[in-house]
Design a protein around this motif. Structure first.
Motif, PDB file in Angstrom:
ATOM      1  N   GLU A 108       0.832  -1.205   0.000  1.00  8.16           N
ATOM      2  CA  GLU A 108       0.000   0.000   0.000  1.00  8.16           C
ATOM      3  C   GLU A 108       0.870   1.259   0.000  1.00  8.16           C
ATOM      4  OE1 GLU A 108      -2.547   2.964   0.234  1.00  8.16           O
ATOM      5  OE2 GLU A 108      -3.308   0.929  -0.049  1.00  8.16           O
ATOM      6  N   GLY A 109       0.634   2.142  -0.931  1.00 11.90           N
ATOM      7  CA  GLY A 109       1.430   3.349  -1.109  1.00 11.90           C
ATOM      8  C   GLY A 109       1.504   4.254   0.109  1.00 11.90           C
ATOM      9  N   LEU A 110       0.450   4.308   0.898  1.00 12.28           N
ATOM     10  CA  LEU A 110       0.434   5.174   2.075  1.00 12.28           C
ATOM     11  C   LEU A 110       0.851   4.446   3.351  1.00 12.28           C
ATOM     12  CD1 LEU A 110      -2.846   7.184   1.377  1.00 12.28           C
ATOM     13  CD2 LEU A 110      -0.475   7.883   0.991  1.00 12.28           C
ATOM     14  N   LYS A 138      12.393   6.088  -5.228  1.00 12.17           N
ATOM     15  CA  LYS A 138      11.536   6.643  -6.281  1.00 12.17           C
ATOM     16  C   LYS A 138      11.820   5.997  -7.637  1.00 12.17           C
ATOM     17  CE  LYS A 138       8.583   9.956  -7.260  1.00 12.17           C
ATOM     18  NZ  LYS A 138       7.218   9.806  -6.807  1.00 12.17           N
ATOM     19  N   VAL A 139      13.094   5.868  -7.994  1.00 14.24           N
ATOM     20  CA  VAL A 139      13.483   5.387  -9.320  1.00 14.24           C
ATOM     21  C   VAL A 139      13.464   3.854  -9.412  1.00 14.24           C
ATOM     22  CG1 VAL A 139      15.387   5.391 -10.997  1.00 14.24           C
ATOM     23  CG2 VAL A 139      14.836   7.463  -9.750  1.00 14.24           C
ATOM     24  N   LEU A 147      12.457  -6.512  -7.515  1.00 13.85           N
ATOM     25  CA  LEU A 147      11.810  -6.948  -6.270  1.00 13.85           C
ATOM     26  C   LEU A 147      10.454  -6.274  -6.097  1.00 13.85           C
ATOM     27  CD1 LEU A 147      14.916  -6.839  -3.917  1.00 13.85           C
ATOM     28  CD2 LEU A 147      13.682  -8.908  -4.634  1.00 13.85           C
ATOM     29  N   ASP A 148      10.391  -4.988  -6.436  1.00 10.81           N
ATOM     30  CA  ASP A 148       9.152  -4.235  -6.287  1.00 10.81           C
ATOM     31  C   ASP A 148       8.045  -4.799  -7.178  1.00 10.81           C
ATOM     32  OD1 ASP A 148       7.699  -1.867  -5.225  1.00 10.81           O
ATOM     33  OD2 ASP A 148       7.710  -1.265  -7.335  1.00 10.81           O
ATOM     34  N   ASN A 156       7.647  -8.515  -1.376  1.00  8.14           N
ATOM     35  CA  ASN A 156       8.930  -7.858  -1.114  1.00  8.14           C
ATOM     36  C   ASN A 156       8.714  -6.422  -0.660  1.00  8.14           C
ATOM     37  OD1 ASN A 156      10.625 -10.062  -1.885  1.00  8.14           O
ATOM     38  ND2 ASN A 156      10.145  -9.600  -4.017  1.00  8.14           N
ATOM     39  N   THR A 157       7.645  -6.197   0.055  1.00 12.33           N
ATOM     40  CA  THR A 157       7.288  -4.853   0.496  1.00 12.33           C
ATOM     41  C   THR A 157       8.418  -4.211   1.283  1.00 12.33           C
ATOM     42  OG1 THR A 157       4.950  -5.392   0.505  1.00 12.33           O
ATOM     43  CG2 THR A 157       5.636  -3.534   1.886  1.00 12.33           C
TER      44      THR A 157
END
Length: 192
Positions: A108-110, A138-139, A147-148, A156-157
């Motif tokens: 989750e982004g937040l 970011k990149v 992994l992302d 792989n959070t």
């Protein structure tokens, strides 16, 4: 024997009935955990190489690997890696309680705890490491991006951010060491 004022009589920082975990055991566990998750030191060193090559002539992957190893010798980072990888493993097995399971599983982004742990691990390597971590987060270059984007039940959070942290730390360590060597040579030349 009391080691600090204010502790109750007979208390110590180390309890005789608890198993002491050696630094070597922790380092071995980190190495095994990274390997099990498909991360090699060279993968991290390649990111360090890409970051520092524009600023350092004669830079090699071997020098970058040496700095990655130096960073991985830090207990605080070792502990962060072990905790993060364990949370990823538990999420893969669906063993976290809700809503944490969904937050970690979906990255989750937040959520931000994954970045917080990784950012905490860069604190001992200074502002260069912190800003480099932000850039890498970011990149997501190389293995961090792989992994992302991992699928097929892999979570792989925490790991992708921890790899960014290791690379940022190693990059900062390398930059500081190169600067120290340059200053040492300049001082030696002035003294002649």
């Amino acid at each position: 024997m009391t080691y600090a004022p204010g502790l109750p009589k007979g208390a110590t920082f180390y309890s005789a009935n608890k198993k002491r975990v050696t630094s070597r055991a922790v380092a071995n566990a980190v190495e095994a955990a990274l390997e099990e998750r498909g991360v090699e030191l060279k993968d991290i060193a390649e990111i360090v190489f890409d970051l520092q090559k524009p600023f350092m002539s004669g830079l090699t992957i071997e020098i970058c690997i040496e700095n990655v190893k130096g960073v991985l010798a830090k207990r605080e980072l070792q502990h962060a890696i072990l905790v993060g990888i364990e949370l990823d493993r538990l999420a893969e097995k669906k063993l976290l309680s809700e809503p944490l399971q969904s937050l970690v599983d979906q990255d989750e982004g937040l959520f931000g705890v994954d970045e917080t742990i990784a950012l905490g691990a860069v604190s001992s390597f200074g502002s260069i490491a912190a800003t480099t971590f932000g850039y890498l987060d970011k990149v997501k270059p190389r293995i961090i991006g792989n992994l992302d984007l991992a699928k097929e039940g892999k979570v792989n959070t925490f790991l992708d951010d921890l790899i960014a942290s290791i690379a940022a730390d190693a990059s900062s360590r390398l930059a500081h060491r190169v600067r120290d060597e340059e200053e040492s040579r300049l001082t030696q030349n002035k003294d002649k």
